[in-house]
Design an enzyme around this catalytic site. Sequence first.
Site, short mmCIF file in Angstrom:
data_model
loop_
_atom_site.label_atom_id
_atom_site.label_comp_id
_atom_site.label_asym_id
_atom_site.label_seq_id
_atom_site.Cartn_x
_atom_site.Cartn_y
_atom_site.Cartn_z
N HIS A 127 -32.13 -28.01 -2.41
CA HIS A 127 -31.55 -26.68 -2.67
C HIS A 127 -30.18 -26.83 -3.32
O HIS A 127 -29.26 -27.36 -2.70
CB HIS A 127 -31.41 -25.89 -1.37
CG HIS A 127 -32.71 -25.38 -0.84
ND1 HIS A 127 -32.80 -24.49 0.20
CD2 HIS A 127 -33.99 -25.63 -1.22
CE1 HIS A 127 -34.07 -24.21 0.44
NE2 HIS A 127 -34.81 -24.90 -0.40
N TYR A 129 -28.40 -16.21 4.39
CA TYR A 129 -27.61 -15.91 5.58
C TYR A 129 -27.17 -14.45 5.48
O TYR A 129 -26.49 -14.08 4.53
CB TYR A 129 -26.37 -16.81 5.62
CG TYR A 129 -26.64 -18.28 5.89
CD1 TYR A 129 -26.57 -18.79 7.18
CD2 TYR A 129 -26.96 -19.15 4.85
CE1 TYR A 129 -26.81 -20.14 7.43
CE2 TYR A 129 -27.20 -20.50 5.10
CZ TYR A 129 -27.12 -20.99 6.40
OH TYR A 129 -27.35 -22.32 6.65
N PRO A 175 -25.10 -23.41 15.07
CA PRO A 175 -25.97 -23.88 13.98
C PRO A 175 -25.71 -23.23 12.62
O PRO A 175 -26.28 -23.67 11.62
CB PRO A 175 -27.38 -23.53 14.48
CG PRO A 175 -27.19 -22.49 15.53
CD PRO A 175 -25.85 -22.72 16.13
N LYS A 198 -24.75 -28.11 10.62
CA LYS A 198 -23.97 -29.34 10.66
C LYS A 198 -24.33 -30.30 11.80
O LYS A 198 -23.94 -31.47 11.76
CB LYS A 198 -22.48 -29.00 10.80
CG LYS A 198 -21.89 -28.30 9.60
CD LYS A 198 -21.59 -29.28 8.49
CE LYS A 198 -21.38 -28.63 7.17
NZ LYS A 198 -22.42 -28.91 6.19
N TYR A 245 -20.60 -26.93 2.86
CA TYR A 245 -22.02 -26.80 3.18
C TYR A 245 -22.81 -28.04 2.75
O TYR A 245 -23.68 -28.53 3.50
CB TYR A 245 -22.60 -25.54 2.52
CG TYR A 245 -23.94 -25.14 3.08
CD1 TYR A 245 -24.04 -24.43 4.27
CD2 TYR A 245 -25.12 -25.48 2.43
CE1 TYR A 245 -25.26 -24.08 4.80
CE2 TYR A 245 -26.36 -25.14 2.94
CZ TYR A 245 -26.42 -24.43 4.13
OH TYR A 245 -27.65 -24.09 4.65
P1 RFL Z 1 -30.13 -35.08 20.74
O1 RFL Z 1 -30.99 -34.71 19.57
O2 RFL Z 1 -29.92 -34.07 21.78
O3 RFL Z 1 -30.73 -36.41 21.34
C1 RFL Z 1 -30.26 -36.93 22.57
C2 RFL Z 1 -31.36 -37.78 23.18
O4 RFL Z 1 -30.85 -38.39 24.37
C3 RFL Z 1 -31.85 -38.30 25.38
N1 RFL Z 1 -31.17 -38.34 26.68
C4 RFL Z 1 -31.25 -39.38 27.54
N2 RFL Z 1 -31.88 -40.55 27.46
C5 RFL Z 1 -31.78 -41.39 28.52
N3 RFL Z 1 -31.08 -41.09 29.65
C6 RFL Z 1 -30.41 -39.93 29.76
N4 RFL Z 1 -29.72 -39.65 30.86
C7 RFL Z 1 -30.48 -39.02 28.67
N5 RFL Z 1 -29.96 -37.79 28.45
C8 RFL Z 1 -30.38 -37.41 27.24
C9 RFL Z 1 -32.54 -36.98 25.09
O5 RFL Z 1 -33.84 -36.93 25.67
C10 RFL Z 1 -32.56 -36.97 23.58
O6 RFL Z 1 -33.73 -37.55 23.06
O7 RFL Z 1 -28.67 -35.51 20.24
P2 RFL Z 1 -28.20 -36.24 18.88
O8 RFL Z 1 -29.00 -37.48 18.62
O9 RFL Z 1 -26.74 -36.33 18.97
O10 RFL Z 1 -28.61 -35.24 17.70
C11 RFL Z 1 -28.01 -33.97 17.60
C12 RFL Z 1 -28.96 -32.99 16.88
O11 RFL Z 1 -30.23 -33.04 17.51
C13 RFL Z 1 -28.39 -31.57 16.88
O12 RFL Z 1 -27.02 -31.60 16.56
C14 RFL Z 1 -29.10 -30.66 15.85
O13 RFL Z 1 -30.42 -30.41 16.21
C15 RFL Z 1 -28.34 -29.34 15.71
N6 RFL Z 1 -28.97 -28.38 14.80
C16 RFL Z 1 -28.85 -28.49 13.43
N7 RFL Z 1 -28.23 -29.56 12.89
C17 RFL Z 1 -28.16 -29.71 11.54
O14 RFL Z 1 -27.58 -30.69 11.06
N8 RFL Z 1 -28.72 -28.80 10.66
C18 RFL Z 1 -29.37 -27.70 11.12
O15 RFL Z 1 -29.90 -26.94 10.30
C19 RFL Z 1 -29.43 -27.50 12.54
N9 RFL Z 1 -30.06 -26.44 13.05
C20 RFL Z 1 -29.69 -27.29 15.32
C21 RFL Z 1 -30.21 -26.32 14.42
C22 RFL Z 1 -29.90 -27.15 16.70
C23 RFL Z 1 -30.60 -26.07 17.18
N10 RFL Z 1 -30.81 -26.01 18.58
C24 RFL Z 1 -32.02 -25.68 19.18
C25 RFL Z 1 -29.80 -26.55 19.47
C26 RFL Z 1 -30.91 -25.23 14.87
C27 RFL Z 1 -31.08 -25.07 16.26
C28 RFL Z 1 -31.80 -23.83 16.70
C1 PHB Z 2 -33.14 -24.22 10.06
O1 PHB Z 2 -33.91 -24.18 9.08
O2 PHB Z 2 -33.55 -24.46 11.19
C2 PHB Z 2 -31.70 -23.95 9.87
C3 PHB Z 2 -31.21 -23.80 8.58
C4 PHB Z 2 -29.86 -23.52 8.40
C5 PHB Z 2 -29.02 -23.38 9.49
C6 PHB Z 2 -29.52 -23.55 10.78
C7 PHB Z 2 -30.87 -23.84 10.98
O3 PHB Z 2 -27.72 -23.08 9.30
#
Ligand code: RFL
Ligand code: PHB
Length: 399
Positions: free
Chosen positions: A72, A201, A293, A297, A385
């Site tokens: 994009h 957005y 979110p 980031k 971004y």
């Molecule tokens: P994670 O992904 O939470 O992974 C942590 C892992 O550690 C394990 N764990 C353990 N293992 C052993 N012993 C323990 N005591 C433990 N405790 C925990 C867990 O089971 C897990 O597997 O952290 P990490 O690796 O730092 O990654 C972070 C990302 O997953 C997170 O920041 C993103 O998903 C956030 N996020 C987004 N990020 C983006 O860069 N772009 C996006 O578009 C974006 N959209 C989002 C998002 C997060 C969302 N939610 C649901 C929080 C959209 C949403 C809706």
């Molecule tokens: C997504 O596609 O899940 C998504 C995209 C952009 C955002 C957050 C989540 O800022």
Amino acid sequence: MRTQVAIIGAGPAGLFLAHLLARAGVDAVVLERRTRDYVEGRVRAGVLEQGTVALMERLGLDARLRAEGLVHTGTNLAYDGEIFRIDMAALTGGSAVTVYGQQEVMRDLFDAAESRGVRIVFEAEDLRLDGLTGDRPSVAFTRNGVAQSLACDFVAACDGFHGVGRASIPADVLKVYERVYPFGWLGILAEVPPVNHELIYANHAHGFALASMRSPTRSRYYVQVGLDERIEDWSDERFWDEVETRLGPQASAGLVRGPSFEKSIAPLRSFVAEPMRYGRLFLAGDAAHIVPPTGAKGMNLAVSDVAMLAEALTLHYAERDASGLDGYSARALARVWKAERFSWWFTGLTHRFPDMDAFARRMQVAELAYIRGSKAAQTAIAENYVGLPMGFGGEPSNR
Ligand code: RFL
Ligand code: PHB
């Protein structure tokens, strides 16, 4: 068991770190509480910064990303029925983001793990960290009811916001900065074509909405909801009506509705824990910081953290030079705070806050109108971004 680096958590932070260390010849073991299916099944991030894409490429894990990821070069803002585009590529000298779900990234990292010598122990339970301030830290855990211990030189806590890593640091050592937002995001996945070829957005008097996607046939939509809302009260029909209203007539023209196959509510939070090191323990990713979110980031920050940490650990083992490890926390936090700022600002610009009066809403609309007419303002959004530099080679050097 013994290794050089014990990595807690097989999310994006833990697995990228494990791959980077394997490539550098540093021995590591990943301990993950859940199963691979569980970790891979979590529907989360969708947008990869160019630095994350560059890292996938450096690791030679970009074949599917190149084939299936959607590049994009722009993104869109909607308010009061108007929509305008921010041409990120034109404003940043050619940078873009790639839409490729976190689930796909995880699959690529897991699929390549064995052949790259990345060792992962799944279902490692009751994990406990010992000796973090001495020379010989260790990680105790149980697997299938059997107590085990992993001796190591360093522990990388990549275990997310609720993990044991940050919790193992004495409270008087950590400084925590936090903002909990008075709303969450209700998100759905549906097997329908996206309403637009790029993200939208939207700021609407009812609240924020986001039109995103996973592929040309799979859409991801979010609407801002109050923290007291229950998923059961959101039928698909109610959700689609709200998306259509909030996007406005222009942006929602051509919206294709369909049954959702995933529906969940995520609260929004800004959070930073400083420092990101305690003795031989290093925090990375969500273990150290959370962003709302809105700026897309979270996963990208996890990647930039571990790119820096891998470099520091590699320097330590290759040249017995501790400067990288000593500087890791400050270096990582410098980038983290900038992403925190952008995510907080973009959330404030696009969401409806419960205490907002008519003036506050007018200020949001005025700022959106200003951005619409200002190349300088659009450039500031675009460069944040697509992602600020991650500090390793292979990135465009225009910022
Ligand atoms: P994670 O992904 O939470 O992974 C942590 C892992 O550690 C394990 N764990 C353990 N293992 C052993 N012993 C323990 N005591 C433990 N405790 C925990 C867990 O089971 C897990 O597997 O952290 P990490 O690796 O730092 O990654 C972070 C990302 O997953 C997170 O920041 C993103 O998903 C956030 N996020 C987004 N990020 C983006 O860069 N772009 C996006 O578009 C974006 N959209 C989002 C998002 C997060 C969302 N939610 C649901 C929080 C959209 C949403 C809706
Ligand atoms: C997504 O596609 O899940 C998504 C995209 C952009 C955002 C957050 C989540 O800022």
